[in-house]
Motif scaffolding. Sequence first.
Motif, PDB file in Angstrom:
ATOM      1  N   SER A 118       0.822  -1.214   0.000  1.00 43.61           N
ATOM      2  CA  SER A 118       0.000   0.000   0.000  1.00 43.61           C
ATOM      3  C   SER A 118       0.851   1.257   0.000  1.00 43.61           C
ATOM      4  CB  SER A 118      -0.879   0.038   1.259  1.00 43.61           C
ATOM      5  OG  SER A 118      -1.793  -1.028   1.276  1.00 43.61           O
ATOM      6  N   VAL A 119       0.265   2.321  -0.504  1.00 42.82           N
ATOM      7  CA  VAL A 119       0.901   3.634  -0.419  1.00 42.82           C
ATOM      8  C   VAL A 119       0.074   4.503   0.537  1.00 42.82           C
ATOM      9  CG1 VAL A 119       1.467   5.764  -1.663  1.00 42.82           C
ATOM     10  CG2 VAL A 119       1.913   3.540  -2.736  1.00 42.82           C
ATOM     11  N   HIS A 120       0.670   4.852   1.667  1.00 44.38           N
ATOM     12  CA  HIS A 120       0.071   5.827   2.589  1.00 44.38           C
ATOM     13  C   HIS A 120       0.977   7.064   2.703  1.00 44.38           C
ATOM     14  CE1 HIS A 120      -0.925   1.773   4.381  1.00 44.38           C
ATOM     15  NE2 HIS A 120      -2.133   2.263   4.430  1.00 44.38           N
ATOM     16  N   MET A 121       2.242   6.886   2.323  1.00 43.51           N
ATOM     17  CA  MET A 121       3.231   7.954   2.539  1.00 43.51           C
ATOM     18  C   MET A 121       3.712   8.495   1.195  1.00 43.51           C
ATOM     19  SD  MET A 121       3.493   7.390   5.848  1.00 43.51           S
ATOM     20  CE  MET A 121       3.413   6.052   7.044  1.00 43.51           C
ATOM     21  N   LEU A 122       3.754   9.798   1.108  1.00 42.05           N
ATOM     22  CA  LEU A 122       4.242  10.448  -0.114  1.00 42.05           C
ATOM     23  C   LEU A 122       5.423  11.336   0.240  1.00 42.05           C
ATOM     24  CD1 LEU A 122       0.910  11.739  -1.726  1.00 42.05           C
ATOM     25  CD2 LEU A 122       2.059   9.535  -2.093  1.00 42.05           C
ATOM     26  N   VAL A 130       5.029  12.629   3.963  1.00 36.03           N
ATOM     27  CA  VAL A 130       3.738  12.910   4.598  1.00 36.03           C
ATOM     28  C   VAL A 130       2.893  11.641   4.597  1.00 36.03           C
ATOM     29  CG1 VAL A 130       3.728  15.360   3.934  1.00 36.03           C
ATOM     30  CG2 VAL A 130       2.663  13.663   2.414  1.00 36.03           C
ATOM     31  N   CYS A 131       1.974  11.577   5.564  1.00 34.13           N
ATOM     32  CA  CYS A 131       1.041  10.459   5.653  1.00 34.13           C
ATOM     33  C   CYS A 131      -0.310  10.971   5.161  1.00 34.13           C
ATOM     34  CB  CYS A 131       0.947   9.987   7.097  1.00 34.13           C
ATOM     35  SG  CYS A 131      -0.289   8.710   7.326  1.00 34.13           S
ATOM     36  N   LEU A 132      -0.782  10.421   4.038  1.00 35.61           N
ATOM     37  CA  LEU A 132      -1.907  11.063   3.352  1.00 35.61           C
ATOM     38  C   LEU A 132      -3.281  10.769   3.954  1.00 35.61           C
ATOM     39  CD1 LEU A 132      -3.573   8.945   1.226  1.00 35.61           C
ATOM     40  CD2 LEU A 132      -1.306   8.918   0.227  1.00 35.61           C
ATOM     41  N   THR A 180      -7.474   3.689  -4.328  1.00 35.62           N
ATOM     42  CA  THR A 180      -7.897   5.095  -4.377  1.00 35.62           C
ATOM     43  C   THR A 180      -7.972   5.725  -2.977  1.00 35.62           C
ATOM     44  OG1 THR A 180     -10.166   4.285  -4.476  1.00 35.62           O
ATOM     45  CG2 THR A 180      -9.147   4.896  -6.570  1.00 35.62           C
ATOM     46  N   LEU A 181      -7.053   5.320  -2.110  1.00 31.45           N
ATOM     47  CA  LEU A 181      -7.028   5.875  -0.746  1.00 31.45           C
ATOM     48  C   LEU A 181      -6.962   7.409  -0.749  1.00 31.45           C
ATOM     49  CD1 LEU A 181      -6.760   5.275   2.353  1.00 31.45           C
ATOM     50  CD2 LEU A 181      -4.288   5.352   2.019  1.00 31.45           C
ATOM     51  N   ILE A 182      -6.381   7.963  -1.776  1.00 33.10           N
ATOM     52  CA  ILE A 182      -6.242   9.420  -1.903  1.00 33.10           C
ATOM     53  C   ILE A 182      -7.603  10.134  -1.863  1.00 33.10           C
ATOM     54  CG2 ILE A 182      -6.246   9.380  -4.457  1.00 33.10           C
ATOM     55  CD1 ILE A 182      -3.919  11.576  -2.350  1.00 33.10           C
ATOM     56  N   GLU A 183      -8.686   9.372  -2.082  1.00 37.30           N
ATOM     57  CA  GLU A 183     -10.047   9.935  -2.046  1.00 37.30           C
ATOM     58  C   GLU A 183     -10.605  10.059  -0.627  1.00 37.30           C
ATOM     59  OE1 GLU A 183     -11.899  10.930  -4.680  1.00 37.30           O
ATOM     60  OE2 GLU A 183     -10.454  10.317  -6.219  1.00 37.30           O
TER      61      GLU A 183
END
Length: 281
Positions: A118-122, A130-132, A180-183
């Motif tokens: 998973s991607v939670h960090m950018l 950052v933790c999105l 689509t966690l970014i949503e």
Amino acid sequence: MFPVGDFHVHTHFCPHGSNDRMEEYVKNAISRGMKFLSFTEHAPLPNVFDDPAPNKDSAMRLEDIDAYFKEGNRLKEAYKDTITIKVGFEVDYLLGFEAETERFLHTYGADIEDAILSVHMLQAPNGEYVCLDFSPDEFGRIIRLFGSIDHVYETYYQTLRQAIEADLGKWKPVRIGHLTLIEKFSKLFKAARTFNDVIEEILTLIAAKQYSLDVNTAGYFKEYCGVTYPTATVMRQANNKNIPLIFGSDSHTAGHVGKGLEQIPKDLPLALPKAYDEKGN
Ligand SMILES: [Zn+2]
Ligand SMILES: [Zn+2]
């Protein structure tokens, strides 16, 4: 909608979850008629990586790993006649920390039975991580850091692409978490454009790699989201590309096991993770 299982749940080892015991998750899964359950706790972050979440509570502690496997394996044995349990991780893809992640996977790979990437960090333009998905306030700060919401989205999907393409060694998880966690806060912060084209490209990449997709219902219950990760439309696109769809409630409390399964269209086939064979062993 076979199979009846939940392949993305957390435990009390997660500092941002509840204190519900792993056994409670198992009991709830059984009482809901489930035959399969994957514990996918947030894998410990590399010790050289500073957790960017304001509460520094993104992942389980490395020193708890033995206790986590021990309890998972105890439950697996205790309930084996009723439910098949796998113990593994939701692993963060951290841009620039691939070697550390590979080392972790190499160390525990043989014990990891099921896993999600998973991607939670950018990484922001100023280099800061950052933790999105932490909070609306934090997401607002992230937008300011990136200059625009669209830039945050672009970076998220770019990082997801890098996650899919990254070489993390032979134990790399083959299931992509909550696409689509970014949503998560999209009712508060709206991107100027849609990212359907980008999502389509990413699905093509997932299909080419023969990875699978975590169809994650947590977003449906989030106050500022209200849709699954990803939406039913995207699930259909993925299914058209023969990407296996694997259900995950992403529960952080025992009572949420299997939650939201009804949000996945009935005509879409749900798959078992590769870790389970057809008999569910
Ligand atoms: Zn979590
Ligand atoms: Zn996650």
